[in-house]
Enzyme design. Sequence first.
Site, mmCIF file in Angstrom:
data_model
loop_
_atom_site.group_PDB
_atom_site.id
_atom_site.type_symbol
_atom_site.label_atom_id
_atom_site.label_comp_id
_atom_site.label_asym_id
_atom_site.label_seq_id
_atom_site.Cartn_x
_atom_site.Cartn_y
_atom_site.Cartn_z
ATOM 1 N N GLY A 126 0.822 -1.318 -0.156
ATOM 2 C CA GLY A 126 -0.071 0.126 -0.059
ATOM 3 C C GLY A 126 0.867 1.275 -0.011
ATOM 4 N N LYS A 156 -9.542 2.461 14.844
ATOM 5 C CA LYS A 156 -8.206 3.021 15.378
ATOM 6 C C LYS A 156 -8.068 3.110 16.858
ATOM 7 C CE LYS A 156 -5.947 2.942 11.363
ATOM 8 N NZ LYS A 156 -5.038 1.970 10.842
ATOM 9 N N TYR A 184 -14.271 4.167 10.769
ATOM 10 C CA TYR A 184 -12.708 4.044 10.630
ATOM 11 C C TYR A 184 -11.973 4.494 11.901
ATOM 12 C CZ TYR A 184 -8.004 5.619 9.509
ATOM 13 O OH TYR A 184 -6.794 5.603 9.362
ATOM 14 N N SER A 239 -3.818 6.750 13.935
ATOM 15 C CA SER A 239 -4.044 8.241 13.243
ATOM 16 C C SER A 239 -4.316 9.226 13.942
ATOM 17 C CB SER A 239 -5.437 7.684 12.109
ATOM 18 O OG SER A 239 -5.850 8.897 11.539
HETATM 19 C C1 WQD Z 1 -7.617 17.148 3.923
HETATM 20 C C2 WQD Z 1 -8.221 18.566 3.897
HETATM 21 C C3 WQD Z 1 -10.606 18.430 3.534
HETATM 22 C C4 WQD Z 1 -10.459 16.795 -0.484
HETATM 23 C C5 WQD Z 1 -8.318 11.716 6.467
HETATM 24 C C6 WQD Z 1 -8.330 10.720 7.449
HETATM 25 C C7 WQD Z 1 -7.033 10.476 8.079
HETATM 26 C C8 WQD Z 1 -6.336 9.832 7.167
HETATM 27 C C9 WQD Z 1 -5.986 11.163 6.105
HETATM 28 C C10 WQD Z 1 -6.305 7.491 6.976
HETATM 29 C C11 WQD Z 1 -9.784 18.527 4.350
HETATM 30 C C12 WQD Z 1 -10.059 19.038 2.369
HETATM 31 C C13 WQD Z 1 -10.223 17.099 0.721
HETATM 32 C C14 WQD Z 1 -10.990 17.353 -1.426
HETATM 33 C C15 WQD Z 1 -10.980 19.466 -0.060
HETATM 34 N N1 WQD Z 1 -6.848 8.764 6.510
HETATM 35 N N2 WQD Z 1 -10.385 18.483 0.895
HETATM 36 N N3 WQD Z 1 -11.225 18.706 -0.970
HETATM 37 O O1 WQD Z 1 -9.834 14.159 6.261
HETATM 38 O O2 WQD Z 1 -7.880 15.531 7.050
HETATM 39 O O3 WQD Z 1 -7.829 12.917 7.004
HETATM 40 O O4 WQD Z 1 -7.347 11.321 5.256
HETATM 41 O O5 WQD Z 1 -5.574 7.131 7.431
HETATM 42 O O6 WQD Z 1 -7.360 9.309 9.185
HETATM 43 O O7 WQD Z 1 -9.359 11.284 8.503
HETATM 44 O O8 WQD Z 1 -7.611 14.052 4.765
HETATM 45 O O9 WQD Z 1 -7.184 14.821 2.585
HETATM 46 O O10 WQD Z 1 -9.569 13.954 3.116
HETATM 47 O O11 WQD Z 1 -8.581 16.138 3.688
HETATM 48 O O12 WQD Z 1 -11.305 20.663 0.275
HETATM 49 O O13 WQD Z 1 -11.613 16.962 -2.583
HETATM 50 O O14 WQD Z 1 -8.681 18.682 2.532
HETATM 51 O O15 WQD Z 1 -12.011 19.048 3.553
HETATM 52 O O16 WQD Z 1 -9.821 19.775 4.945
HETATM 53 P P1 WQD Z 1 -8.269 14.264 6.265
HETATM 54 P P2 WQD Z 1 -8.254 14.539 3.459
#
Ligand code: WQD
Length: 335
Positions: free
Chosen positions: A11, A154, A150, A125
């Site tokens: 992964g 964790k 999810y 996480s």
């Molecule tokens: C980051 C920021 C969105 C997509 C999650 C899980 C965490 C880990 C990482 C697994 C946020 C914004 C996102 C888009 C946007 N996953 N965004 N437009 O949600 O902080 O964390 O992923 O281990 O456990 O919770 O990461 O990359 O989804 O979002 O504006 O198309 O980008 O709102 O503020 P997140 P993300």
Amino acid sequence: MHKILVTGGLGFIGSHTVVELQNEGFEVVIIDDLSNSTLDVLDKITAITNVKPSFFKIDLKDKTAVTNFFNENTIDGVIHFAASKAVGESVEKPLRYYENNIGSLIYLLQQMNAKNVNNFIFSSSCTVYGQADELPITENAPIKPAESPYGNTKQIGEEIIKDTTKISELKAIALRYFNPIGAHESAKIGELPIGVPQNLIPFVTQTAAGLRNELSVFGSDYPTPDGTAIRDYIHVVDLAKAHIIAMQRLLKNNQKKSFEVFNIGTGKGNSVLEVIQSFEKVTGQKLNYKFTDRREGDITAAYADTTIANNELGWKAKLTLEDALLSAWKWQKTL
Ligand code: WQD
């Protein structure tokens, strides 16, 4: 030469960790069920390090297969990445997430106990903190009720591991990742989201590559300087190196407690808009984006207090947001 089992080793974070383990001279064996990865990653790892890790296609929910693996392989330590990790999907399919993430962990720990394998690194996480009351977030910040199944897997996973260390010789470290991004400098491995990317950076690079029309910025009315949400974006190679340092800590018996937790982030927060601006600056690519409503379940801001990881673990992020965005773009262009 220590032999380390890396579950989920094909992964995104797993493959980068296998590369760093091999760079450090560890013998690596990978278990992956290929549900969210592809077999050609094994060749890419080999191309980077000139060492081919052994690989077993095993679903860790298959108790017999896990038992047979541990009967046939002598392991010094385990780094456990294998889990389902899509926050949104976990809300739609909670039982699949509990069965996969918790069931696999239990079968793995049972076999480790049975075979006296006592060095365990767990992929946790920052999501366990929810929206922390104070920023930056320390390891002592209260664990908030999970926002998704999810995130709950964790939290429960950490509890299961902690309880197991109390009744066995198991020594474990949970690494609480902030937001892993970027790709190996060779651009041979990187983030390979299947379908529409849920995470920000793959959506940014796919938009810049013309695979997506435009990026939706989820929310511009957050109580932050520019109104967009703030996260701690850490280069996946820095994150991978933290796993090697954590495993060496256990192998040398340098741990202070049988169950330890470390925040693995840069300690710096960046808003979505800052990420976009930084991406445009380092790549020279204009990004097409629009502001939309907030995404359900998102928090306003999260970034790590990395004092304990820096001082106790002896690890610190070295690569910058720009390094990570450039590496992500270089990787995207190979796809
Ligand atoms: C980051 C920021 C969105 C997509 C999650 C899980 C965490 C880990 C990482 C697994 C946020 C914004 C996102 C888009 C946007 N996953 N965004 N437009 O949600 O902080 O964390 O992923 O281990 O456990 O919770 O990461 O990359 O989804 O979002 O504006 O198309 O980008 O709102 O503020 P997140 P993300």
